[in-house]
Each structure stands twice: as C-alpha cells, then as structure tokens.
Write an enzyme that holds these catalytic residues in place. Sequence first.
Site, mmCIF file in Angstrom:
data_model
loop_
_atom_site.group_PDB
_atom_site.id
_atom_site.type_symbol
_atom_site.label_atom_id
_atom_site.label_comp_id
_atom_site.label_asym_id
_atom_site.label_seq_id
_atom_site.Cartn_x
_atom_site.Cartn_y
_atom_site.Cartn_z
ATOM 1 N N CYS A 136 0.962 -1.154 0.080
ATOM 2 C CA CYS A 136 0.043 0.154 -0.037
ATOM 3 C C CYS A 136 0.893 1.130 0.007
ATOM 4 O O CYS A 136 1.562 1.609 -0.954
ATOM 5 C CB CYS A 136 -1.026 -0.036 1.246
ATOM 6 S SG CYS A 136 -2.336 1.149 1.082
ATOM 7 N N HIS A 260 -3.649 -5.185 -0.566
ATOM 8 C CA HIS A 260 -3.438 -6.098 0.585
ATOM 9 C C HIS A 260 -3.517 -7.481 0.371
ATOM 10 O O HIS A 260 -4.554 -8.017 0.875
ATOM 11 C CB HIS A 260 -4.159 -5.328 1.633
ATOM 12 C CG HIS A 260 -3.927 -3.953 2.031
ATOM 13 N ND1 HIS A 260 -3.237 -3.717 3.151
ATOM 14 C CD2 HIS A 260 -4.533 -2.815 1.659
ATOM 15 C CE1 HIS A 260 -2.995 -2.462 3.269
ATOM 16 N NE2 HIS A 260 -3.725 -1.928 2.414
ATOM 17 N N GLU A 262 -2.234 -9.655 2.530
ATOM 18 C CA GLU A 262 -2.318 -10.057 3.705
ATOM 19 C C GLU A 262 -3.837 -10.069 4.308
ATOM 20 O O GLU A 262 -4.013 -10.882 5.282
ATOM 21 C CB GLU A 262 -1.320 -9.376 4.800
ATOM 22 C CG GLU A 262 -1.931 -8.084 5.354
ATOM 23 C CD GLU A 262 -1.869 -6.966 4.320
ATOM 24 O OE1 GLU A 262 -2.385 -5.693 4.938
ATOM 25 O OE2 GLU A 262 -1.331 -7.195 3.028
#
Length: 449
Positions: A136, A260, A262
Amino acid sequence: MSPSPDLSRILPRVLIVSRRTVRKNKFVDFVGEYHLDLVVGYGAVPVIVPRVAGVHTMLDSFEPIHGVLLCEGEDIDPYLYDAGTDNDKDGLTPEQLEAVRRLHPSDAAVDHEKDSIELLLARRCLERGIPFLGICRGSQVLNVACGGSLYQDVDQELPSHATADAGAVVCHMDYADYDGHRHPVRVLPGTPLHEWFAESLGGEEGDEMMVNSYHHQGVRRLAERFVPMAFAPDGLVEGFYDPDAYSPGEGKFIMGLQFHPERMRKAGSDEFDYPGCAKAYQEFVRAVVAYQAKLAVVRRFQDVVTRGRSAVTAAVPKLSHDMEKQRKVLVRSFSLAKNMYFGAGDTTPAEAERRDLDAGAEFLETVAAALSSQQEKRLKQMGATVRNASGYLNSRLKVSEDREAAARALMGKMSAAQLSSLAAFYRAMGSICSDVLDAKLQPPSTLHE
C-alpha cells in the site's frame, strides 16, 4: 558469565515502521498484526521502528538490517515528488485538495517524520541491496524514493475517473467494507506475482483476480527501474518490482504491491482467498534469510582478515632500544667495510669508524657459532680480514696526502686470497643477515595450526 550467543543462529531482522493514531487523547504507535504474523511465521523477527520525532537521525542504531517492510500510513508529502509545486502542471486545485481532505481526513494528513524515516530506509535498501517489500503506502514510498510520482487523489486525477468512464472506474477503497472490499486486477505473465498466483489464474477470468485495497492515491509515473506486475481496470499500477534486484534465494527482493494480500481472507476465517496470497511475505522472508547469510559470510571473512593482521602484528618483534642501537652500529660497520672494498679511499676511517668495523667483525664471529665448522672458519677469516684491513688502512692513510692513491695502493698490496675473501664476505653477509632476520621475525608455530 554466559557465553556470547551464536550469531549465525539468530533470526534475521525485518524493520517495520509504525503508524501513529490517537487513543484516549494520546498518540499510539501501531503495526497491523497480519504483517507481524506473516514475518514471524516465515522465520524472521519484526523490529518495529517507532514513528517518533528524531528517529530518522538514529537509523544506524537499528543495524543490522536484513530486510525492510513498509506498509500502511498517511499520504506522502506531495512536495517529495513535485506535486503542488511550480513544476507540477497537473496538480490539484486548492478546492480539489480541500475536498480530498474532507473525504479522507485520516489519510490525507501528512506525517513528515514517517516520510523521513521510511524514505531513508528505502534508499538504504536500494543502495545496499537489502530486501524491501512495500505494501500500500509502502509501495508508494518505494516509487517516490526512486524518482517516481503519485496521483494525489485517484478519483480526481486518473483519466478514466475524471471522464466518468463507468466501464473503467474502480473503487479502490470502501469505508463501509474495509476487509470485504475487492476489485479486479490483471496480472502480467512472466512476473513473480503471476508465478505466485498461477494456479488461481488462467480460468474463465484469464489473468484476473480479485484483490483487497484501501487507498485514494497511487502510482502516476512508475520509476524507470521498475516493471509493472498488475493493473486495475482503470489503468492504475497495482504491483511492480525491480527484475534486476529479484532473486529471493540470493537475498535480492525489491517490490511494491498497492493492494493488501495479507487481508485477502475468506469471511470469518483466516484462510486466504488464494494460495498465492502469502507468497509475497514468504519469498520476501526467504530473501531476508539469504541476505543475512551473505552478510555472515562477509563478516566472517572480515574477522579472519582482522585476526590475521593482529596475529602478524603481534608476531613481529619490536627491537628494544639497546638492540636497535646495536643494529645501527652493525649496519654502519658493514657499510664502511663495503666502501673500503669498492674503492672509497677518499674516506679516512676515524677512531669511531674503527670501532664500528670491529663491531661488525665481532658480530660475524658470534653468528659463526651457530653455523657449521667450515662456515665458522670462513666467517672468522672474513672478520680478521676486516680488522686487518681497517688497521692497515688507518696506519697508512693517515700519513698519505693522496688518499685515493694510497687506498688503491693498499688494496693492490693485499693478496688475491684476501681480496677474494672480502668479496665473498659481502655476498655471504647479505644472505646471513637475511636468514637471521627471517628467523627472528618468523611467527610462532602455533599461528599456523
């Protein structure tokens, strides 16, 4: 006292810069736990760098640095990539900027200390080849650190959004569904990202997959060293890497992901949307481990070199004041004898010079004690020759007005055997002195074991 730890078994260190927020009217630093879990899970130690005033001046204290992971945070100061300056021809108007700040109050603020810390860390990684993963905001920091630029606001500046092309407009952040929000991206073949998600690509959707994102800025101009790995339908770069600095097994990893991975997990579960979601962290940590191993090899080599230099320095004896004085007398003695032999008859030996010549003869006779009987006899003859020649020259040259003629006459009266002995003496002298000096300077045998 406990022994020092085995540094080769210490896990590599990954620096992660915290983000600041307010809790109970006080600032609190934090890092998303998903990032920490993945770094630890793959075998590295996350070291949190606090976003505190002045930390950018003490980054050396965080060494050794084996990897850097930068993740979310506020907008990067636009002046760091020439936005909002006289050089910016496509920047936002004051009215547009005010609208962005109202829409994104927590993200549109600028944190100058965090900018300073993260840009310094990014540049340190680029200069030294330290593995770097930007997620990000972290990907935006990486691009800016390499000379790229950003859209200050995707909705205001990206052409497809500005023209309201409904087929291309992408929602890059959804405040109402932070975790569940997804949008499509097209993954480019031949890139690490495509390799990681290969088993999830190539179906009916082709090379598309759905990703989670939460950002209102993005890459405008990608720095020259980078190659894009994925695009959103609106044309925004969603991932990029440096192909010349990507080989995890060799400790090379420089990459930025705007989305993202994760957070891409199924609702109510920690199971990832795709098997490749954790690959960015897995390969990043693999590079971190390899980089640590490379550093260990370099440091072991440096230690060996340092120990070797110290051993050599310690092994070389330092002459005492008396020994150094004696050495100088011997050197002078041999020099005088050499001048006598090679015809320097314009120099009349004084009383001090005769004593120097005697010292040289005595030294040769002393050294002979450690040699064979034949060598001993020969050296004693040489010593006697030096004494006799010096005494004879002294008595004759003192009364001679023509020093050079007298010296040459003296040498002419010496027998061939005497002259031959003098010549052999000087050749032997150099060899003997070299052998004796080598023996004295030879390091103890334990240094070779």
